[in-house]
Design an enzyme around this catalytic site. Sequence first.
Site, PDB file in Angstrom:
ATOM      1  CD  GLU A 175     -29.762  12.696 -12.156  1.00  0.00           C
ATOM      2  OE1 GLU A 175     -30.328  12.463 -13.240  1.00  0.00           O
ATOM      3  OE2 GLU A 175     -28.793  12.019 -11.731  1.00  0.00           O
ATOM      4  CB  CYS A 233     -32.680  10.538 -10.594  1.00  0.00           C
ATOM      5  SG  CYS A 233     -31.046   9.839 -10.218  1.00  0.00           S
ATOM      6  CB  CYS A 273     -32.535   6.782 -14.092  1.00  0.00           C
ATOM      7  SG  CYS A 273     -32.125   6.913 -12.330  1.00  0.00           S
ATOM      8  CG  HIS A 311     -27.703   7.833 -10.472  1.00  0.00           C
ATOM      9  ND1 HIS A 311     -28.739   7.496 -11.300  1.00  0.00           N
ATOM     10  CD2 HIS A 311     -26.968   6.702 -10.301  1.00  0.00           C
ATOM     11  CE1 HIS A 311     -28.643   6.212 -11.621  1.00  0.00           C
ATOM     12  NE2 HIS A 311     -27.571   5.712 -11.016  1.00  0.00           N
TER      13      HIS A 311
END
Length: 151
Positions: free
Chosen positions: A55, A86, A83, A53
């Site tokens: 992040e 993360c 999420c 992701h």
Amino acid sequence: MIDDQEAMQAALAEACMGADAGEVPIGAVVVREGAIVARGQNRVLRDLDPTAHAEIVALRAAAAALANYRLPGCTLYVTLEPCAMCAGAMIHARLDRLVFAAADPKAGAAGSVLSVLNHPQLNHQMQVEQGILADEAAELLRSFFRERRLP
């Protein structure tokens, strides 16, 4: 010295580059002492990695750039609410602050669906702010998925 608006614009630029590569357009930047030290965009499809992701990509790059897996004094700017995965990584990185643009009513872990960040039983707390360039970030996601649904 970069401000919140400029940092989020940089995160949006990362999201656009990710979209150009066929990824869901989410971008992130890590800022320390007023300068961007790392950038990230979704790389899940390109890297065949469910953890890639934006992040996580940005946190990994920041840790490498600063030679420390802890990132005190850093702010993460991201175009969509993180999420749970993360959010957990942000806690472990000991970020000072998270700034996200658009809320994620389906998977957001900074208050929309779950409240992983700043849970009173966890050992790290951070400032959380939302809404900077939220309309732009949300429209980027809507446009991306609208184009995907075209015949």
